[in-house]
Design an enzyme around this catalytic site. Structure first.
Site, PDB file in Angstrom:
ATOM      1  N   HIS A 119      24.758 -41.809  18.395  1.00 22.53           N
ATOM      2  CA  HIS A 119      24.511 -41.803  19.833  1.00 22.53           C
ATOM      3  C   HIS A 119      25.416 -42.769  20.589  1.00 22.53           C
ATOM      4  CE1 HIS A 119      22.349 -45.716  19.785  1.00 22.53           C
ATOM      5  NE2 HIS A 119      22.021 -45.330  18.554  1.00 22.53           N
ATOM      6  N   ASP A 120      25.834 -42.357  21.782  1.00 22.93           N
ATOM      7  CA  ASP A 120      26.613 -43.168  22.715  1.00 22.93           C
ATOM      8  C   ASP A 120      28.002 -43.518  22.205  1.00 22.93           C
ATOM      9  OD1 ASP A 120      24.475 -43.708  24.845  1.00 22.93           O
ATOM     10  OD2 ASP A 120      23.485 -44.462  23.038  1.00 22.93           O
ATOM     11  N   GLY A 137      25.670 -45.832  16.149  1.00 22.74           N
ATOM     12  CA  GLY A 137      25.662 -45.723  17.606  1.00 22.74           C
ATOM     13  C   GLY A 137      26.627 -46.681  18.266  1.00 22.74           C
TER      14      GLY A 137
END
Length: 256
Positions: A119-120, A137
């Site tokens: 994520h991100d 992430g």
């Protein structure tokens, strides 16, 4: 162009010439632009936007929610650019509102089998992530970087432009531009000379980058002291500015 066994949510926006193979699932809030080829048994969830001429191979999961415990069902996004090849079993998760709310993949990347992008994360352009490379992430991978198979990148690390991460490496700090690293924990081995030659860098440019590497890694200087000398070198060798930017942007310290 779309196999009759594929399951396509009515709200998905799919260009007319997109190919979708059997038993693939395309969920709501998904956009797929023209020229994409999606193989069988792919799962694409949204909100996700996929650009032009991407090829996604079987058993990949694209745009699913992150297992990060901070995530609580917010409508975060995944954005993928153009001309990417996403091979078998790749997983790419959407962002979290605690960071960018978006995971971003640029253009012309090759993500080999079973790569994971957490994520991100932000992946630039023309990168290669080899089988089973995994980004936690909040990772940034700059343009033209190569991450070899079974390498693990810790959260919030940055992999600099034109750098090379050797196979099976554990990265817990930032990798400066142009630099080759390997090991667990990784340490610096030199510059990515072969990659630079393949991309048309002149002998003079590569020589200047080698000088920059020696300033950072061979003179016993702190990063701040090395930056002073690098700025002088960059006056006659502008390619060194990429090195400087990667050092200045480091938040975790660099692999040394």
């Amino acid at each position: 162009m779309i196999d009759p066994t594929a399951i396509i949510d009515p709200s998905a926006k799919i260009a007319e010439n997109v190919e979708i193979g059997p038993w693939t699932l395309v969920g709501p809030d998904v956009e797929i632009d023209e020229g994409c080829v999606i193989s069988s048994h792919v799962v694409i969830k949204g909100p996700t936007k996929i650009g032009r001429n991407n090829r996604i191979f079987q058993f990949s999961t694209i745009g699913d929610e992150t297992p990060d415990l901070k995530y609580n069902g917010e409508p975060t996004r995944l954005v993928i650019g153009d001309n990417n090849v996403i091979r078998e079993g790749v997983t790419i998760h959407r962002g979290t509102i605690q960071d960018r709310s978006e995971t971003t993949i640029g253009n012309d990347n090759l993500l080999m089998a079973y790569v994971h992008i957490g994520h991100d994360s932000v992946v630039g352009n023309n990168t290669i992530l080899i089988n089973n490379a995994s980004l936690a992430g909040h990772v940034i991978v700059d343009d033209w970087a190569i991450i070899s198979g079974y390498s693990l990148i810790h959260q919030f690390c940055r992999i600099g432009a034109h750098s090379f991460v050797g196979m099976g490496s554990g990265i817990a700090k930032d990798v400066p531009a142009y630099t080759t690293v390997q090991g667990t924990p990784a340490d610096a081995k030199g510059i990515n000379s072969e990659g630079l030659r393949r991309r048309g860098y002149s002998k003079e440019s590569i020589s200047a980058i080698k000088k920059a590497y020696k300033i950072i890694y061979r003179q016993g200087l702190t990063v701040e002291e090395a930056l002073v000398q690098l700025r002088i070198l960059a006056e006659d060798a502008p390619e060194v500015n990429v090195y400087i930017e990667s050092l200045e942007s480091s938040t975790r310290g660099i692999v040394r």
